[in-house]
Design a protein around this motif. Sequence first.
Motif, mmCIF file in Angstrom:
data_model
loop_
_atom_site.group_PDB
_atom_site.id
_atom_site.type_symbol
_atom_site.label_atom_id
_atom_site.label_comp_id
_atom_site.label_asym_id
_atom_site.label_seq_id
_atom_site.Cartn_x
_atom_site.Cartn_y
_atom_site.Cartn_z
ATOM 1 N N GLU A 279 -10.408 -6.905 -1.720
ATOM 2 C CA GLU A 279 -11.442 -7.716 -2.367
ATOM 3 C C GLU A 279 -10.827 -8.672 -3.383
ATOM 4 O O GLU A 279 -11.218 -9.844 -3.470
ATOM 5 C CB GLU A 279 -12.462 -6.805 -3.053
ATOM 6 N N LYS A 280 -9.842 -8.163 -4.137
ATOM 7 C CA LYS A 280 -9.177 -9.020 -5.125
ATOM 8 C C LYS A 280 -8.343 -10.100 -4.446
ATOM 9 O O LYS A 280 -8.305 -11.253 -4.893
ATOM 10 C CB LYS A 280 -8.272 -8.158 -6.011
ATOM 11 N N ALA A 281 -7.697 -9.741 -3.346
ATOM 12 C CA ALA A 281 -6.882 -10.715 -2.609
ATOM 13 C C ALA A 281 -7.755 -11.833 -2.057
ATOM 14 O O ALA A 281 -7.349 -13.005 -2.040
ATOM 15 C CB ALA A 281 -6.131 -10.021 -1.478
ATOM 16 N N GLU B 158 0.097 -6.109 -10.778
ATOM 17 C CA GLU B 158 -1.328 -5.828 -10.620
ATOM 18 C C GLU B 158 -1.493 -4.636 -9.688
ATOM 19 O O GLU B 158 -0.864 -4.571 -8.628
ATOM 20 C CB GLU B 158 -2.063 -7.039 -10.065
ATOM 21 N N THR B 159 -2.346 -3.703 -10.089
ATOM 22 C CA THR B 159 -2.526 -2.479 -9.312
ATOM 23 C C THR B 159 -4.007 -2.208 -9.035
ATOM 24 O O THR B 159 -4.876 -2.596 -9.812
ATOM 25 C CB THR B 159 -1.936 -1.261 -10.060
ATOM 26 N N LYS B 160 -4.264 -1.558 -7.918
ATOM 27 C CA LYS B 160 -5.599 -1.093 -7.555
ATOM 28 C C LYS B 160 -5.445 0.308 -6.949
ATOM 29 O O LYS B 160 -4.445 0.608 -6.303
ATOM 30 C CB LYS B 160 -6.258 -2.029 -6.532
ATOM 31 N N VAL C 187 -1.280 -1.248 -4.290
ATOM 32 C CA VAL C 187 -2.551 -0.549 -4.066
ATOM 33 C C VAL C 187 -2.293 0.858 -3.541
ATOM 34 O O VAL C 187 -1.198 1.177 -3.093
ATOM 35 C CB VAL C 187 -3.445 -1.317 -3.066
ATOM 36 N N GLY C 188 -3.336 1.692 -3.617
ATOM 37 C CA GLY C 188 -3.215 3.060 -3.120
ATOM 38 C C GLY C 188 -2.616 4.014 -4.134
ATOM 39 O O GLY C 188 -2.010 5.024 -3.757
ATOM 40 N N ILE C 189 -2.773 3.719 -5.422
ATOM 41 C CA ILE C 189 -2.220 4.589 -6.459
ATOM 42 C C ILE C 189 -3.186 5.750 -6.705
ATOM 43 O O ILE C 189 -4.247 5.587 -7.315
ATOM 44 C CB ILE C 189 -1.973 3.810 -7.769
ATOM 45 N N ASP D 93 0.837 -1.196 0.000
ATOM 46 C CA ASP D 93 0.000 0.000 0.000
ATOM 47 C C ASP D 93 0.877 1.254 0.000
ATOM 48 O O ASP D 93 1.583 1.534 0.972
ATOM 49 C CB ASP D 93 -0.905 -0.016 1.230
ATOM 50 N N ILE D 94 0.833 2.036 -1.089
ATOM 51 C CA ILE D 94 1.649 3.245 -1.204
ATOM 52 C C ILE D 94 0.807 4.513 -1.036
ATOM 53 O O ILE D 94 1.221 5.595 -1.471
ATOM 54 C CB ILE D 94 2.397 3.283 -2.552
ATOM 55 N N THR D 95 -0.333 4.386 -0.375
ATOM 56 C CA THR D 95 -1.189 5.558 -0.145
ATOM 57 C C THR D 95 -0.423 6.670 0.560
ATOM 58 O O THR D 95 -0.612 7.859 0.262
ATOM 59 C CB THR D 95 -2.415 5.162 0.701
ATOM 60 N N GLY D 96 0.446 6.304 1.501
ATOM 61 C CA GLY D 96 1.164 7.303 2.280
ATOM 62 C C GLY D 96 2.506 7.710 1.712
ATOM 63 O O GLY D 96 3.256 8.454 2.365
#
Length: 272
Positions: free
Chosen positions: A257-259, A247-249, A226-228, A194-197
Motif C-alpha cells: 500500500e505504501k509502495a 522504512e519498515t512495515k 517488510v514482514g518484521i 520481505d523477510i517474513t520467511g
Amino acid sequence: MKKELIDYLKSNHKEIHSDWLNKLQETGDKKLHEIISDNDFFLMGQEFTNLLLGDSSSAERYVNLPVFIEKAVSYNWPLSFLVRGIQVLEQVILDHLKIKAPGTEDVYKQVEVLNEWLHPLCQRIVEVYSDTWERTFSLQKIALQELSAPLIPVFDGITIMPLVGTIDTQRAKQIMENLLHGVVKHRSVVVLIDITGVPVVDTMVAHHIIQAVQAVRLVGAKSMLVGIRPEIAQTIVNLGIKLDQIETKNTLKKGMEKALEYTNRKLVGIGE
C-alpha cells in the motif's frame, strides 16, 4: 576376458541377472529398497547387468558407463549400492561357474580373469560416479542460488524480493547482486524486501540488509523492509541494531500500500 568365459556369460545372461537381482534384494539395505521402487530396481538392475555382461566391447562399455551413472545419480542410487552390485555379481558368476559349469577351465583361473575384469570396472564406476555427483551438486547449487533471492516485478516500478531461510555471507552476496541487477532491469522505483520467511535476524543479517538498502538507494530506487514479526523486532531492539534510515512495515500488504502511494497509485474496491 577370455573367450570361454565371455561365451558362458552370454549364454547364461538371463539366469545370472535373475540370481543377481534376488541376491541383492536379500542382502541389500531395507531403507534403500524403500526409496527405490521394485519396478525401478528391476529396470535399472537389468540395465546395469546388461552394461556389465552385454555384447559390447570393453571400450564401448566404458563409453556407455557415464550414461548409466548419470541415470543412477538422478534415481538417487548411492555409490555403495553400485559397488555392492559388482561384488554380488562377481559372487553370482563364481557360483555359476562352480556349480553349473564344472567342465569350464580351472575355476581359479576364471577367478583371476574375473578380478582383472571387474575390479578396474569397479574403480571406473567410483570415478565416474564421483565426477557425475560433483557436477550435479554444482548445478543444483547454482540453481538454488538463483532461486534463493528472486526479484519479482508486481507493478510498474514496484518489485518484491521475498527472502526465505537463513542468510549467510555467500547468500547475502547473491541477494545484493540480484537486487541491483533487478532494480536496473525492471526500472524499479520501490523495492520491498520481505523477510517474513527469515527465521533469525542477527547482527550479521541486519548488516547485510542495511548494505542492500544502501546499494538500492545509490541506483536511484527506494527500498522498504517488510514482514518484521514481533519477535524479530524484539531481537533487533535487544541487539541495538539501528534501522532508523530504513522504512519498515510489519506486513507485505502494508508495504505494498505504501509502495503504491510512492508511485501515485492506490488500491480501490470495484464499487468505489
